[in-house]
Scaffold this active site. Structure first.
Site, PDB file in Angstrom:
ATOM      1  N   LYS A  91     101.883 -45.964  32.638  1.00 52.41           N
ATOM      2  CA  LYS A  91     101.046 -44.779  33.213  1.00 52.41           C
ATOM      3  C   LYS A  91     101.774 -44.079  34.249  1.00 52.41           C
ATOM      4  O   LYS A  91     102.676 -44.706  35.167  1.00 52.41           O
ATOM      5  CB  LYS A  91      99.922 -45.263  33.974  1.00 52.41           C
ATOM      6  N   LYS A 127     107.448 -42.835  33.108  1.00 53.16           N
ATOM      7  CA  LYS A 127     107.441 -41.255  33.472  1.00 53.16           C
ATOM      8  C   LYS A 127     107.852 -40.801  32.365  1.00 53.16           C
ATOM      9  O   LYS A 127     108.855 -41.285  31.432  1.00 53.16           O
ATOM     10  CB  LYS A 127     108.108 -41.128  34.634  1.00 53.16           C
ATOM     11  N   GLY A 166      99.839 -35.320  34.192  1.00 54.88           N
ATOM     12  CA  GLY A 166     100.536 -34.083  34.675  1.00 54.88           C
ATOM     13  C   GLY A 166     101.545 -34.607  35.634  1.00 54.88           C
ATOM     14  O   GLY A 166     101.402 -35.555  36.511  1.00 54.88           O
ATOM     15  N   ASP A 167     102.388 -33.699  36.047  1.00 53.01           N
ATOM     16  CA  ASP A 167     103.222 -33.663  37.503  1.00 53.01           C
ATOM     17  C   ASP A 167     103.666 -32.233  37.676  1.00 53.01           C
ATOM     18  O   ASP A 167     103.032 -31.438  37.387  1.00 53.01           O
ATOM     19  CB  ASP A 167     104.382 -34.732  36.908  1.00 53.01           C
ATOM     20  N   THR A 211      95.433 -36.684  44.303  1.00 49.17           N
ATOM     21  CA  THR A 211      96.550 -36.778  44.938  1.00 49.17           C
ATOM     22  C   THR A 211      96.741 -36.564  46.653  1.00 49.17           C
ATOM     23  O   THR A 211      97.066 -37.038  47.366  1.00 49.17           O
ATOM     24  CB  THR A 211      98.037 -36.391  44.428  1.00 49.17           C
ATOM     25  N   ASN A 242      99.721 -28.172  43.501  1.00 49.68           N
ATOM     26  CA  ASN A 242      98.359 -28.824  43.585  1.00 49.68           C
ATOM     27  C   ASN A 242      98.261 -30.030  44.868  1.00 49.68           C
ATOM     28  O   ASN A 242      97.353 -30.081  45.275  1.00 49.68           O
ATOM     29  CB  ASN A 242      98.337 -29.659  42.128  1.00 49.68           C
ATOM     30  N   SER A 379      93.402 -41.269  37.912  1.00 50.24           N
ATOM     31  CA  SER A 379      93.833 -41.138  36.420  1.00 50.24           C
ATOM     32  C   SER A 379      93.319 -42.542  35.685  1.00 50.24           C
ATOM     33  O   SER A 379      92.768 -42.682  34.798  1.00 50.24           O
ATOM     34  CB  SER A 379      95.251 -41.007  36.286  1.00 50.24           C
TER      35      SER A 379
END
Length: 447
Positions: A91, A127, A166-167, A211, A242, A379
Protein backbone atom coordinates in the site's frame (compact mmCIF):
# COMPACT_ATOMS: atom_id res chain seq x y z
CA UNK A 1 24.82 7.18 16.20
CA UNK A 2 24.26 3.70 14.84
CA UNK A 3 24.90 0.70 17.09
CA UNK A 4 28.07 -1.13 16.02
CA UNK A 5 26.06 -4.30 15.35
CA UNK A 6 23.99 -2.40 12.78
CA UNK A 7 26.80 -0.52 11.04
CA UNK A 8 27.59 -3.40 8.62
CA UNK A 9 23.93 -3.50 7.56
CA UNK A 10 23.95 0.20 6.64
CA UNK A 11 27.30 -0.12 4.87
CA UNK A 12 25.98 -3.01 2.79
CA UNK A 13 22.82 -1.08 1.85
CA UNK A 14 24.90 1.89 0.74
CA UNK A 15 27.10 -0.39 -1.35
CA UNK A 16 24.23 -2.31 -2.94
CA UNK A 17 22.16 0.79 -3.62
CA UNK A 18 24.77 3.23 -4.92
CA UNK A 19 23.55 6.64 -6.05
CA UNK A 20 20.36 6.55 -3.95
CA UNK A 21 21.00 9.08 -1.15
CA UNK A 22 17.36 9.46 -0.12
CA UNK A 23 17.06 5.71 0.39
CA UNK A 24 20.33 5.65 2.38
CA UNK A 25 18.96 8.48 4.54
CA UNK A 26 15.73 6.61 5.27
CA UNK A 27 17.54 3.38 6.17
CA UNK A 28 20.02 5.22 8.40
CA UNK A 29 17.21 7.04 10.22
CA UNK A 30 15.51 3.76 11.13
CA UNK A 31 18.71 1.89 12.03
CA UNK A 32 19.79 4.73 14.34
CA UNK A 33 16.72 3.96 16.46
CA UNK A 34 17.15 0.19 16.63
CA UNK A 35 20.29 -0.16 18.79
CA UNK A 36 18.22 -0.31 21.97
CA UNK A 37 15.88 -2.85 20.39
CA UNK A 38 18.57 -5.33 19.29
CA UNK A 39 20.30 -4.96 22.66
CA UNK A 40 17.06 -5.97 24.39
CA UNK A 41 15.96 -8.50 21.72
CA UNK A 42 19.05 -9.88 19.93
CA UNK A 43 16.84 -12.32 18.03
CA UNK A 44 16.07 -9.53 15.57
CA UNK A 45 19.65 -9.85 14.30
CA UNK A 46 19.11 -13.48 13.29
CA UNK A 47 18.14 -14.87 9.89
CA UNK A 48 19.13 -11.62 8.12
CA UNK A 49 15.80 -10.12 9.22
CA UNK A 50 17.04 -6.53 9.08
CA UNK A 51 18.68 -7.10 5.73
CA UNK A 52 15.42 -8.53 4.38
CA UNK A 53 13.44 -5.53 5.60
CA UNK A 54 15.86 -3.24 3.72
CA UNK A 55 15.54 -5.21 0.47
CA UNK A 56 12.35 -4.71 -1.58
CA UNK A 57 10.41 -7.85 -2.39
CA UNK A 58 9.99 -6.58 -5.95
CA UNK A 59 11.15 -3.60 -8.04
CA UNK A 60 9.36 -2.88 -11.30
CA UNK A 61 10.62 -0.32 -13.85
CA UNK A 62 8.81 0.22 -17.13
CA UNK A 63 8.54 2.43 -20.20
CA UNK A 64 5.56 4.77 -20.59
CA UNK A 65 4.98 5.93 -24.20
CA UNK A 66 2.29 8.56 -24.80
CA UNK A 67 1.30 11.15 -27.40
CA UNK A 68 1.12 14.88 -26.61
CA UNK A 69 -1.40 17.33 -28.07
CA UNK A 70 0.98 18.14 -30.92
CA UNK A 71 1.10 14.51 -32.01
CA UNK A 72 4.64 13.96 -30.71
CA UNK A 73 5.46 10.67 -29.01
CA UNK A 74 6.89 11.14 -25.52
CA UNK A 75 8.62 8.60 -23.29
CA UNK A 76 8.67 8.55 -19.50
CA UNK A 77 9.81 5.98 -16.97
CA UNK A 78 7.48 4.30 -14.49
CA UNK A 79 8.25 2.63 -11.17
CA UNK A 80 6.53 0.42 -8.64
CA UNK A 81 8.53 -0.82 -5.65
CA UNK A 82 6.65 -3.50 -3.72
CA UNK A 83 8.68 -3.34 -0.55
CA UNK A 84 7.15 -5.48 2.19
CA UNK A 85 3.93 -7.49 2.41
CA UNK A 86 4.37 -9.10 5.83
CA UNK A 87 1.32 -7.27 7.23
CA UNK A 88 -0.87 -7.18 4.13
CA UNK A 89 -1.01 -6.12 0.47
CA UNK A 90 1.47 -3.46 -0.59
CA UNK A 91 0.00 0.00 0.00
CA UNK A 92 1.44 3.35 -1.01
CA UNK A 93 0.97 6.24 -3.37
CA UNK A 94 1.92 7.05 -6.94
CA UNK A 95 3.98 10.22 -7.51
CA UNK A 96 4.23 12.11 -10.81
CA UNK A 97 7.13 14.56 -10.65
CA UNK A 98 10.29 15.14 -12.71
CA UNK A 99 12.46 14.38 -9.64
CA UNK A 100 11.18 10.80 -9.41
CA UNK A 101 13.80 8.07 -9.73
CA UNK A 102 14.30 4.61 -8.28
CA UNK A 103 16.10 5.86 -5.16
CA UNK A 104 13.29 8.27 -4.24
CA UNK A 105 10.64 5.59 -4.79
CA UNK A 106 12.61 3.17 -2.60
CA UNK A 107 12.98 5.77 0.15
CA UNK A 108 9.24 6.44 0.06
CA UNK A 109 8.42 2.73 0.00
CA UNK A 110 10.75 1.99 2.92
CA UNK A 111 9.14 4.76 4.99
CA UNK A 112 5.72 3.40 4.00
CA UNK A 113 6.45 0.01 5.60
CA UNK A 114 6.69 1.50 9.09
CA UNK A 115 4.07 4.20 8.58
CA UNK A 116 1.53 1.58 7.55
CA UNK A 117 2.53 -0.65 10.46
CA UNK A 118 1.88 2.19 12.91
CA UNK A 119 -1.74 2.48 11.79
CA UNK A 120 -2.43 -0.99 13.21
CA UNK A 121 -4.19 -1.90 9.95
CA UNK A 122 -3.33 -4.93 7.77
CA UNK A 123 -1.36 -3.17 5.00
CA UNK A 124 2.18 -3.62 3.74
CA UNK A 125 4.47 -1.00 2.24
CA UNK A 126 5.06 0.04 -1.36
CA UNK A 127 5.39 3.11 -3.58
CA UNK A 128 5.35 4.04 -7.25
CA UNK A 129 5.43 6.87 -9.73
CA UNK A 130 6.96 8.38 -12.80
CA UNK A 131 9.25 11.23 -13.86
CA UNK A 132 6.32 12.68 -15.84
CA UNK A 133 5.64 16.35 -15.06
CA UNK A 134 1.89 17.11 -15.11
CA UNK A 135 2.42 20.87 -14.77
CA UNK A 136 1.32 22.68 -17.91
CA UNK A 137 -0.15 19.58 -19.52
CA UNK A 138 -3.72 19.51 -20.84
CA UNK A 139 -6.38 17.18 -19.48
CA UNK A 140 -6.09 15.14 -22.67
CA UNK A 141 -2.34 14.71 -22.28
CA UNK A 142 -2.70 13.72 -18.62
CA UNK A 143 -5.42 11.22 -19.52
CA UNK A 144 -3.31 9.60 -22.25
CA UNK A 145 -0.29 9.44 -19.95
CA UNK A 146 -2.32 7.87 -17.09
CA UNK A 147 -3.81 5.32 -19.48
CA UNK A 148 -0.36 4.32 -20.73
CA UNK A 149 0.97 4.15 -17.16
CA UNK A 150 -1.88 1.86 -16.08
CA UNK A 151 -1.54 -0.31 -19.19
CA UNK A 152 1.69 -1.64 -17.68
CA UNK A 153 0.92 -1.22 -13.96
CA UNK A 154 -2.39 -3.12 -14.06
CA UNK A 155 -0.63 -6.50 -14.33
CA UNK A 156 1.18 -5.89 -11.01
CA UNK A 157 -1.63 -4.67 -8.74
CA UNK A 158 -4.82 -6.03 -7.19
CA UNK A 159 -7.04 -5.89 -4.12
CA UNK A 160 -5.03 -8.66 -2.42
CA UNK A 161 -1.67 -7.80 -4.01
CA UNK A 162 -0.93 -4.06 -4.24
CA UNK A 163 -3.29 -1.12 -3.81
CA UNK A 164 -1.81 2.22 -5.00
CA UNK A 165 -3.15 5.68 -4.16
CA UNK A 166 -2.23 9.27 -5.05
CA UNK A 167 0.77 11.36 -4.03
CA UNK A 168 2.44 14.50 -5.41
CA UNK A 169 1.10 15.16 -8.91
CA UNK A 170 -1.59 12.49 -8.61
CA UNK A 171 -5.02 13.62 -7.41
CA UNK A 172 -8.61 12.64 -8.08
CA UNK A 173 -8.37 13.39 -11.82
CA UNK A 174 -5.36 11.11 -12.32
CA UNK A 175 -6.79 8.33 -10.13
CA UNK A 176 -9.99 8.47 -12.20
CA UNK A 177 -8.13 8.10 -15.49
CA UNK A 178 -6.07 5.20 -14.13
CA UNK A 179 -9.09 3.42 -12.66
CA UNK A 180 -10.98 3.79 -15.95
CA UNK A 181 -8.09 2.26 -17.87
CA UNK A 182 -7.81 -0.62 -15.38
CA UNK A 183 -11.52 -1.34 -15.79
CA UNK A 184 -11.19 -1.20 -19.57
CA UNK A 185 -8.19 -3.56 -19.65
CA UNK A 186 -9.56 -6.15 -17.23
CA UNK A 187 -13.32 -5.92 -17.93
CA UNK A 188 -13.82 -6.00 -14.16
CA UNK A 189 -15.12 -3.41 -11.68
CA UNK A 190 -12.68 -3.91 -8.84
CA UNK A 191 -13.09 -0.81 -6.71
CA UNK A 192 -10.46 -2.04 -4.22
CA UNK A 193 -7.48 -1.81 -6.61
CA UNK A 194 -6.93 1.95 -6.10
CA UNK A 195 -7.73 4.36 -3.29
CA UNK A 196 -8.31 8.08 -3.41
CA UNK A 197 -11.13 7.49 -5.88
CA UNK A 198 -14.01 9.89 -6.49
CA UNK A 199 -17.15 9.47 -4.39
CA UNK A 200 -19.19 8.49 -7.46
CA UNK A 201 -17.15 5.34 -8.09
CA UNK A 202 -16.13 3.89 -4.75
CA UNK A 203 -14.12 6.60 -3.00
CA UNK A 204 -14.22 7.39 0.70
CA UNK A 205 -15.42 10.58 2.27
CA UNK A 206 -12.62 12.39 4.14
CA UNK A 207 -9.88 10.73 2.05
CA UNK A 208 -8.89 14.00 0.41
CA UNK A 209 -8.64 15.68 3.79
CA UNK A 210 -7.11 12.75 5.64
CA UNK A 211 -3.35 13.40 5.49
CA UNK A 212 -3.67 17.05 6.50
CA UNK A 213 -6.35 16.38 9.10
CA UNK A 214 -4.32 13.47 10.49
CA UNK A 215 -1.17 15.59 10.88
CA UNK A 216 -3.20 18.20 12.77
CA UNK A 217 -4.74 15.54 15.02
CA UNK A 218 -1.28 14.16 15.82
CA UNK A 219 0.23 17.55 16.65
CA UNK A 220 -2.79 18.50 18.74
CA UNK A 221 -2.44 15.26 20.73
CA UNK A 222 1.31 15.77 21.07
CA UNK A 223 0.86 19.28 22.45
CA UNK A 224 -1.88 18.15 24.84
CA UNK A 225 0.33 15.28 26.02
CA UNK A 226 3.08 17.80 26.83
CA UNK A 227 0.67 20.01 28.79
CA UNK A 228 0.27 22.63 26.07
CA UNK A 229 -2.25 23.20 23.26
CA UNK A 230 -2.92 24.71 19.82
CA UNK A 231 -5.25 27.53 20.84
CA UNK A 232 -3.87 30.88 19.68
CA UNK A 233 -0.60 29.41 18.36
CA UNK A 234 1.07 31.02 15.34
CA UNK A 235 1.54 28.38 12.62
CA UNK A 236 3.49 28.13 9.36
CA UNK A 237 2.63 25.38 6.84
CA UNK A 238 4.86 24.79 3.83
CA UNK A 239 3.26 23.80 0.55
CA UNK A 240 -0.22 24.56 -0.73
CA UNK A 241 -1.23 21.22 -2.15
CA UNK A 242 -3.71 18.76 -0.76
CA UNK A 243 -1.82 18.02 2.47
CA UNK A 244 -1.10 21.65 3.27
CA UNK A 245 -4.63 22.87 2.54
CA UNK A 246 -6.28 20.44 4.91
CA UNK A 247 -3.58 20.82 7.54
CA UNK A 248 -4.41 24.53 7.50
CA UNK A 249 -8.14 23.80 7.74
CA UNK A 250 -7.92 21.50 10.75
CA UNK A 251 -5.29 23.49 12.65
CA UNK A 252 -7.48 26.57 12.24
CA UNK A 253 -10.45 24.60 13.58
CA UNK A 254 -8.29 23.65 16.60
CA UNK A 255 -7.66 27.34 17.31
CA UNK A 256 -4.30 27.81 15.61
CA UNK A 257 -3.58 30.83 13.41
CA UNK A 258 -1.89 29.84 10.14
CA UNK A 259 -0.07 32.88 8.75
CA UNK A 260 2.06 31.47 5.91
CA UNK A 261 2.16 28.80 3.19
CA UNK A 262 4.09 28.29 -0.03
CA UNK A 263 4.58 26.68 -3.41
CA UNK A 264 7.68 26.07 -5.53
CA UNK A 265 7.73 29.74 -6.60
CA UNK A 266 7.70 31.40 -3.18
CA UNK A 267 5.61 31.96 -0.07
CA UNK A 268 2.92 34.27 1.28
CA UNK A 269 2.53 35.78 4.75
CA UNK A 270 -0.97 36.84 5.77
CA UNK A 271 -0.95 38.20 9.33
CA UNK A 272 -4.75 38.06 9.44
CA UNK A 273 -4.57 34.30 8.98
CA UNK A 274 -4.73 32.40 5.69
CA UNK A 275 -8.05 32.90 3.86
CA UNK A 276 -8.69 29.21 3.19
CA UNK A 277 -11.65 29.55 0.76
CA UNK A 278 -9.57 31.89 -1.41
CA UNK A 279 -6.51 29.63 -1.22
CA UNK A 280 -8.59 26.58 -2.19
CA UNK A 281 -10.09 28.44 -5.15
CA UNK A 282 -6.62 29.42 -6.39
CA UNK A 283 -4.92 26.05 -5.84
CA UNK A 284 -7.69 23.46 -6.23
CA UNK A 285 -10.02 25.08 -8.75
CA UNK A 286 -7.86 27.41 -10.84
CA UNK A 287 -4.55 25.56 -10.31
CA UNK A 288 -2.70 28.89 -10.16
CA UNK A 289 0.50 29.97 -8.41
CA UNK A 290 0.36 31.14 -4.82
CA UNK A 291 1.43 34.63 -5.91
CA UNK A 292 -2.15 35.01 -7.15
CA UNK A 293 -3.30 34.93 -3.50
CA UNK A 294 -1.20 38.02 -2.77
CA UNK A 295 -2.45 39.74 -5.92
CA UNK A 296 -6.08 39.10 -4.96
CA UNK A 297 -5.67 40.13 -1.31
CA UNK A 298 -3.60 43.23 -2.00
CA UNK A 299 -1.14 45.05 0.23
CA UNK A 300 -2.19 43.24 3.43
CA UNK A 301 -0.36 40.11 2.22
CA UNK A 302 3.38 39.78 1.69
CA UNK A 303 4.58 37.57 -1.17
CA UNK A 304 8.24 36.49 -1.17
CA UNK A 305 9.57 34.97 -4.35
CA UNK A 306 11.97 32.12 -3.61
CA UNK A 307 13.50 32.35 -0.15
CA UNK A 308 12.66 30.09 2.78
CA UNK A 309 9.24 30.03 4.41
CA UNK A 310 10.99 28.92 7.61
CA UNK A 311 12.30 32.48 8.05
CA UNK A 312 8.74 33.39 9.10
CA UNK A 313 8.54 33.30 12.94
CA UNK A 314 6.07 30.73 14.31
CA UNK A 315 5.34 28.48 17.26
CA UNK A 316 4.17 25.50 15.20
CA UNK A 317 5.89 24.47 11.94
CA UNK A 318 4.29 21.97 9.56
CA UNK A 319 6.56 21.03 6.63
CA UNK A 320 4.06 19.63 4.14
CA UNK A 321 5.64 19.96 0.69
CA UNK A 322 8.42 17.47 -0.15
CA UNK A 323 11.46 15.58 1.14
CA UNK A 324 14.43 17.43 2.66
CA UNK A 325 12.80 20.86 2.32
CA UNK A 326 13.66 21.92 5.88
CA UNK A 327 17.42 22.15 6.44
CA UNK A 328 19.61 22.47 9.51
CA UNK A 329 19.89 26.20 8.89
CA UNK A 330 16.09 26.45 8.70
CA UNK A 331 15.74 24.49 11.94
CA UNK A 332 18.15 26.80 13.76
CA UNK A 333 16.15 29.79 12.54
CA UNK A 334 12.90 28.24 13.75
CA UNK A 335 14.37 27.42 17.17
CA UNK A 336 15.75 30.95 17.50
CA UNK A 337 12.33 32.35 16.60
CA UNK A 338 10.58 30.31 19.31
CA UNK A 339 9.12 27.23 17.60
CA UNK A 340 7.79 24.72 20.15
CA UNK A 341 6.53 21.91 17.88
CA UNK A 342 7.12 20.57 14.37
CA UNK A 343 4.80 18.14 12.61
CA UNK A 344 5.87 16.55 9.32
CA UNK A 345 2.99 16.48 6.86
CA UNK A 346 5.25 15.39 3.99
CA UNK A 347 7.51 12.34 3.77
CA UNK A 348 10.88 13.03 5.43
CA UNK A 349 10.74 16.82 4.82
CA UNK A 350 13.32 17.57 7.52
CA UNK A 351 16.97 16.74 6.89
CA UNK A 352 18.81 14.69 9.54
CA UNK A 353 20.64 17.85 10.63
CA UNK A 354 17.31 19.64 11.07
CA UNK A 355 15.93 16.82 13.22
CA UNK A 356 19.01 16.95 15.43
CA UNK A 357 18.63 20.73 15.82
CA UNK A 358 15.00 20.34 16.90
CA UNK A 359 15.83 17.61 19.40
CA UNK A 360 18.78 19.60 20.76
CA UNK A 361 16.52 22.66 21.11
CA UNK A 362 13.85 20.74 23.06
CA UNK A 363 11.29 21.09 20.27
CA UNK A 364 8.49 18.53 20.08
CA UNK A 365 9.06 16.73 16.77
CA UNK A 366 6.50 14.51 15.03
CA UNK A 367 8.15 12.47 12.22
CA UNK A 368 6.30 11.96 8.96
CA UNK A 369 5.93 8.20 9.31
CA UNK A 370 3.70 8.91 12.32
CA UNK A 371 2.24 12.37 11.75
CA UNK A 372 1.24 11.95 8.11
CA UNK A 373 -0.10 8.40 8.40
CA UNK A 374 -3.70 9.66 8.26
CA UNK A 375 -3.76 9.47 4.47
CA UNK A 376 -2.84 5.83 4.18
CA UNK A 377 -5.01 4.97 7.20
CA UNK A 378 -8.05 6.43 5.46
CA UNK A 379 -7.05 4.65 2.26
CA UNK A 380 -7.25 1.42 4.26
CA UNK A 381 -10.70 2.50 5.47
CA UNK A 382 -11.64 3.04 1.82
CA UNK A 383 -10.51 -0.53 1.12
CA UNK A 384 -12.79 -1.73 3.93
CA UNK A 385 -15.74 0.11 2.44
CA UNK A 386 -15.02 -1.26 -1.04
CA UNK A 387 -14.74 -4.82 0.29
CA UNK A 388 -18.09 -4.58 2.06
CA UNK A 389 -19.81 -2.58 -0.74
CA UNK A 390 -20.48 0.10 1.85
CA UNK A 391 -20.09 3.88 2.10
CA UNK A 392 -19.57 5.69 5.39
CA UNK A 393 -20.49 9.25 6.25
CA UNK A 394 -17.82 11.94 6.48
CA UNK A 395 -18.30 12.03 10.27
CA UNK A 396 -17.91 8.25 10.64
CA UNK A 397 -14.72 8.27 8.60
CA UNK A 398 -13.22 11.26 10.36
CA UNK A 399 -14.01 9.72 13.75
CA UNK A 400 -12.10 6.59 12.72
CA UNK A 401 -9.23 8.75 11.44
CA UNK A 402 -9.04 10.70 14.71
CA UNK A 403 -9.06 7.44 16.69
CA UNK A 404 -6.23 5.99 14.57
CA UNK A 405 -4.10 9.14 14.89
CA UNK A 406 -4.55 9.19 18.66
CA UNK A 407 -3.54 5.52 18.73
CA UNK A 408 -0.41 6.24 16.65
CA UNK A 409 0.58 9.12 18.90
CA UNK A 410 0.09 7.12 22.08
CA UNK A 411 1.96 4.11 20.67
CA UNK A 412 4.94 6.29 19.74
CA UNK A 413 4.95 8.07 23.11
CA UNK A 414 4.66 4.83 25.11
CA UNK A 415 7.36 3.09 23.04
CA UNK A 416 9.79 6.00 23.46
CA UNK A 417 9.21 5.87 27.21
CA UNK A 418 9.63 2.08 27.29
CA UNK A 419 13.01 2.39 25.57
CA UNK A 420 14.28 5.13 27.85
CA UNK A 421 13.82 8.34 25.87
CA UNK A 422 10.44 9.93 26.73
CA UNK A 423 9.24 12.49 24.19
CA UNK A 424 11.44 11.16 21.37
CA UNK A 425 8.76 10.49 18.76
CA UNK A 426 11.33 9.54 16.11
CA UNK A 427 12.59 6.72 18.32
CA UNK A 428 9.07 5.69 19.30
CA UNK A 429 7.75 5.62 15.73
CA UNK A 430 10.71 3.71 14.32
CA UNK A 431 10.74 1.09 17.05
CA UNK A 432 6.99 0.55 17.20
CA UNK A 433 6.70 0.23 13.42
CA UNK A 434 9.73 -2.02 13.17
CA UNK A 435 8.64 -4.41 15.93
CA UNK A 436 5.23 -4.98 14.35
CA UNK A 437 6.72 -5.75 10.93
CA UNK A 438 9.59 -7.82 12.36
CA UNK A 439 7.28 -10.01 14.43
CA UNK A 440 5.13 -10.74 11.36
CA UNK A 441 8.23 -11.58 9.29
CA UNK A 442 9.55 -13.94 11.96
CA UNK A 443 6.19 -15.71 12.05
CA UNK A 444 6.18 -16.18 8.28
CA UNK A 445 9.61 -17.84 8.11
CA UNK A 446 12.55 -16.95 5.87
CA UNK A 447 10.80 -15.59 2.78
Amino acid sequence: MIDEKLEPILAEQERRNAGEPEFHQAVREVLESLGRVVAKHPGYLENALLERICEPERQIIFRIPWVDDGGQVRINRGFRVQFNSALGPYKGGIRFHPSVNLGIIKFLGFEQIFKNALTGLPIGGGKGGSDFNPRGRSDGEIMRFCQSFMTELHRHIGEYTDVPAGDIGVGGREIGYMFGQYKRLTNRYEAGILTGKGLTYGGSRARKEATGFGAAYFVDRMLTHSGSGLEGRRVVVSGSGNVALYTIEKLTAFGGKVVACSDSGGYIVDEDGIDLPLLKEIKEVRRERISEYARRKGSTVQYVEGGSIWDVPCEIAMPSATQNELTGRDARTLVTNGVIAVGEGANMPSTPEAVREFQKGGVLFAPGKAANAGGVATSALEMQQNASRDSWTFEETEDRLAEIMRHIHDTCAETAEEYGDPGNYVLGANIAGFVRVAEAMRALGVI
